[in-house]
Design a protein around this motif. Structure first.
Motif, short mmCIF file in Angstrom:
data_model
loop_
_atom_site.label_atom_id
_atom_site.label_comp_id
_atom_site.label_asym_id
_atom_site.label_seq_id
_atom_site.Cartn_x
_atom_site.Cartn_y
_atom_site.Cartn_z
N UNK A 32 0.79 -1.15 -0.17
CA UNK A 32 -0.07 0.15 0.01
C UNK A 32 0.75 1.26 0.04
N UNK A 33 1.99 1.20 0.76
CA UNK A 33 2.82 2.51 0.71
C UNK A 33 3.34 2.83 -0.42
N UNK A 34 3.47 1.94 -1.39
CA UNK A 34 4.10 2.24 -2.83
C UNK A 34 3.12 2.45 -3.69
N UNK A 35 1.79 2.56 -3.60
CA UNK A 35 0.74 2.40 -4.36
C UNK A 35 0.92 3.62 -5.41
N UNK A 36 1.00 4.81 -4.89
CA UNK A 36 1.25 5.88 -6.07
C UNK A 36 2.33 5.92 -7.00
N UNK A 37 3.55 5.44 -6.37
CA UNK A 37 4.64 5.35 -7.51
C UNK A 37 4.61 4.13 -8.40
N UNK A 38 3.93 3.06 -7.81
CA UNK A 38 3.78 1.99 -8.70
C UNK A 38 2.82 2.50 -9.81
N UNK A 39 1.46 3.20 -9.53
CA UNK A 39 0.81 3.62 -10.57
C UNK A 39 1.46 4.43 -11.53
N UNK A 40 2.28 5.48 -10.90
CA UNK A 40 3.13 6.30 -11.71
C UNK A 40 3.75 5.74 -12.80
N UNK A 41 4.41 4.72 -12.34
CA UNK A 41 5.35 3.91 -13.22
C UNK A 41 4.83 3.22 -14.51
N UNK A 42 3.39 3.21 -14.62
CA UNK A 42 2.66 2.47 -15.73
C UNK A 42 2.80 3.50 -16.86
N UNK A 43 3.02 4.71 -16.64
CA UNK A 43 3.10 5.92 -17.60
C UNK A 43 4.17 5.24 -18.98
N UNK A 44 3.79 5.65 -19.97
CA UNK A 44 4.61 5.33 -21.19
C UNK A 44 5.60 6.29 -21.33
N UNK A 45 7.01 5.75 -21.43
CA UNK A 45 8.09 6.81 -21.41
C UNK A 45 8.94 6.27 -22.51
#
Length: 198
Positions: A88-101
């Motif tokens: 849970x503590x890494x939820x936001x960063x995990x979701x951000x890392x789905x961005x196509x770069x």
């Protein structure tokens, strides 16, 4: 209502049906590395296949331009990846890392995701995750004209943070996972003991 997947051939419809009915889906937070660039991406089509030999499967799609996602391209090149379980503590960063770069951009740097080299021959793991699987590619599965490529991965080593081992004698592991439910995420708060079978 019956959906005939041979006749109703819209890929997006299949995804909607499966993603909202196979619940919950654990998230493989996959770390790969090539030419010094650390790639981090989450995949919710992820499952354990076997414990003997230890094997997992992830399904990796393509970028919006049709080229292989960086995770797939890197695993094809190096035959290795590190899968981290998401808390849970890494939820936001995990979701951000789905961005196509672009492939030369590291999500670790872009989203300030700290990594740690644990094993010399594998990509680093994400710092402070409860569990990490260090995997080698076993095989790709050809599904024909598919937008996704299932990868069978042999798990060679497993890291479990000591603080998540609640009973060393019985090897009981506990952490607060994040799962995917349809387009949303879920925290799996309450657990229940299995009822006794009469």
């Amino acid at each position: 209502m019956i959906f005939d997947l041979e006749k109703d051939t819209k890929l997006n419809e299949n995804y909607k049906l499966m993603a909202q009915t196979i619940l919950p889906r654990p998230i493989a937070w996959v770390v790969t590395e090539h030419d010094g660039v650390i790639n981090i991406a989450p995949f919710s089509y992820f499952i354990g296949l076997s414990s003997e030999p230890a094997t997992v499967l992830i399904s990796v799609g393509h970028k919006s331009d049709g080229s292989p996602k960086d995770s797939l391209a890197n695993i094809r090149k190096t035959k290795k990846c590190t899968i981290c379980m998401v808390e849970e503590k890494d939820f936001e960063k995990m979701h951000f890392s789905s961005k196509e770069v672009p492939e030369n951009v590291s999500e670790a740097e872009l989203f300030d995701i700290a990594t740690k080299k644990m094993l010399e021959n594998f990509p680093p793991m994400i710092e402070n995750v409860p569990v990490a699987y260090f995997c080698e590619l076993n095989q790709e599965i050809d599904l024909g004209n598919s937008q996704t490529i299932p990868l069978v991965l042999n798990v060679k080593e497993i890291f479990v943070d000591d603080k998540n081992i609640t009973d060393k004698e019985s090897l009981t592991i506990s952490f607060k996972p994040v799962a995917r439910i349809g387009k949303s995420y879920a925290f799996l708060g309450e657990t229940k003991e299995a009822p006794k079978i009469p």
